[in-house]
Design an enzyme around this catalytic site. Structure first.
Site, short mmCIF file in Angstrom:
data_model
loop_
_atom_site.label_atom_id
_atom_site.label_comp_id
_atom_site.label_asym_id
_atom_site.label_seq_id
_atom_site.Cartn_x
_atom_site.Cartn_y
_atom_site.Cartn_z
N ARG A 67 -3.48 -49.93 -32.00
CA ARG A 67 -3.34 -50.02 -30.55
C ARG A 67 -4.67 -49.92 -29.81
O ARG A 67 -4.95 -50.71 -28.91
CB ARG A 67 -2.42 -48.90 -30.03
CG ARG A 67 -0.97 -49.17 -30.23
CD ARG A 67 -0.25 -47.89 -30.54
NE ARG A 67 -0.64 -47.46 -31.88
CZ ARG A 67 0.02 -47.80 -32.98
NH1 ARG A 67 1.11 -48.51 -32.88
NH2 ARG A 67 -0.39 -47.43 -34.19
N ARG A 83 -14.62 -45.71 -32.54
CA ARG A 83 -13.79 -44.64 -33.11
C ARG A 83 -14.47 -44.19 -34.39
O ARG A 83 -15.00 -45.01 -35.15
CB ARG A 83 -12.37 -45.13 -33.42
CG ARG A 83 -11.58 -44.11 -34.22
CD ARG A 83 -10.15 -44.51 -34.41
NE ARG A 83 -9.41 -44.37 -33.17
CZ ARG A 83 -8.09 -44.57 -33.09
NH1 ARG A 83 -7.39 -44.90 -34.16
NH2 ARG A 83 -7.47 -44.43 -31.94
N HIS A 143 -9.65 -38.15 -27.35
CA HIS A 143 -9.24 -39.56 -27.31
C HIS A 143 -9.08 -39.91 -25.83
O HIS A 143 -7.99 -40.15 -25.33
CB HIS A 143 -7.93 -39.73 -28.07
CG HIS A 143 -7.57 -41.14 -28.43
ND1 HIS A 143 -8.22 -42.25 -27.90
CD2 HIS A 143 -6.63 -41.64 -29.26
CE1 HIS A 143 -7.67 -43.34 -28.42
NE2 HIS A 143 -6.70 -43.00 -29.23
N1 CP Z 1 -2.58 -44.34 -30.08
C1 CP Z 1 -3.55 -44.70 -30.95
O1 CP Z 1 -4.69 -44.20 -30.91
O2 CP Z 1 -3.16 -45.63 -31.86
P1 CP Z 1 -4.11 -46.35 -32.93
O3 CP Z 1 -4.50 -45.31 -33.94
O4 CP Z 1 -3.29 -47.46 -33.50
O5 CP Z 1 -5.32 -46.84 -32.20
#
Ligand code: CP
Length: 311
Positions: A55, A106, A134
């Site tokens: 996402r 990330r 986050h």
């Molecule tokens: N919500 C979220 O951080 O999802 P992902 O790990 O898929 O980026």
């Protein structure tokens, strides 16, 4: 000009004031209503994921492309020089940032985004650093809460699941502490909200209470924020023990407030039965879609002065 976010780093949600957050949410709302397909024309954005994502990466890259910018980068650390040849994060950041106008990343280690920001002058945006922060998830969570409740003030909000390692709940609780909400923290004792967050909430006179069951509080809630147990942060035996600790199903929502919305940063594993998807309370898929607008808003504010705070 009244855009305090221009060229800023977004490392921790705690770096943003209430008025910064309100500016981002206003901008996200504007972009959801009125697309701006040329706002980032000729801008190149680095999207560097040293840890897996669906996402965050895809909504971020969609956000760039829908604003007319272009993306460079990679979607896992596995094939980079950093992973394969032992290049330092500092060198990687210096090189990649020299090609780009902003650096979205990330990384599995806490503090990696803050460290990266010391090696470049372009804006660094933290897409998740270990179990720490986050912040862009929090922006889309706030946008979604505002969209469904028409306010961020005086809400009853429960956070459920792995509150110890879940970076999304750390950032979200810190942000909502600026909005006079009541918090209910529901977790196994071993996965309780870290003391440093609870201490911050006490310093801000935020009302919160600790619980061991969703049923204790669900009928009083405006927002039920579910999270998964972070498999990657446990060994297999511990994970099996923890993973089914809190499961939400549709029967538990029989007497809830009409305005309740169930949110989840996703991916869900065992926390929300699929029968909840058919209720009017499920809003986690719309929440994930809002990631595009929240991240568009952030990019628009960091890289242009098209949007301004109200004087
Ligand atoms: N919500 C979220 O951080 O999802 P992902 O790990 O898929 O980026």
């Amino acid at each position: 000009m009244n855009n305090p976010l221009y060229q800023k780093n977004i490392i921790s949600i705690a770096d943003l004031s209430r008025s910064d957050l309100e500016l981002i949410l206003q901008t996200a709302h504007s972009l959801k209503q009125t697309p701006q397909p040329e706002l980032l024309k000729n801008k190149v954005i680095a999207s560097c994921f040293f840890e897996a994502s669906t996402r965050t990466r895809l909504s971020f890259e969609t956000a760039v492309q829908r604003l007319g910018g272009s993306v460079i980068g990679f979607d896992s650390g596995g094939n980079t020089s950093l992973a394969q040849k032992g290049e330092t994060l500092a060198d990687s950041v210096k090189i990649i940032a020299s090609y780009a106008d902003a650096f979205f990343m990330r990384h599995p280690q806490e503090g990696a985004a803050r460290l990266a920001s010391e090696f470049t002058s372009i804006p660094v945006i933290n897409g998740g650093d270990g179990s720490n922060q986050h912040p862009t998830q929090t922006l889309l969570d706030l946008f979604t809460i505002y969209e469904t409740q028409a306010t961020l003030d005086n809400l009853n909000i429960a956070f459920v699941g792995d509150l110890k390692y879940g970076r999304t709940v750390h950032s979200l609780a810190q942000a909502l502490s600026l909005f006079n909400c009541n918090f209910y923290f529901i977790s196994p004792e071993a996965l309780a909200m870290p003391d440093y967050i609870l201490e911050e909430l006490k310093e801000r006179n935020v009302n919160f209470s600790l619980h061991s069951s969703i049923e204790d509080v669900v009928d009083d809630l405006d927002i039920l924020y579910m999270t998964r147990v972070q498999k990657e942060r446990f060994d297999e035996t511990e994970y099996q023990h923890m993973k089914s600790a809190f499961l939400l199903n549709a029967d538990m929502l029989d007497d809830v407030r009409d305005n309740l919305k169930v949110l989840h940063p996703l991916p869900r594993i065992d926390e929300i039965n699929i029968d909840v998807d058919e209720t009017p309370y499920a809003y986690y898929f719309q929440q994930a879609q809002n990631g595009v607008f929240a991240r568009q808003a952030l990019l628009a504010l960091l890289l242009t002065n098209h949007f301004q705070a109200n004087a």
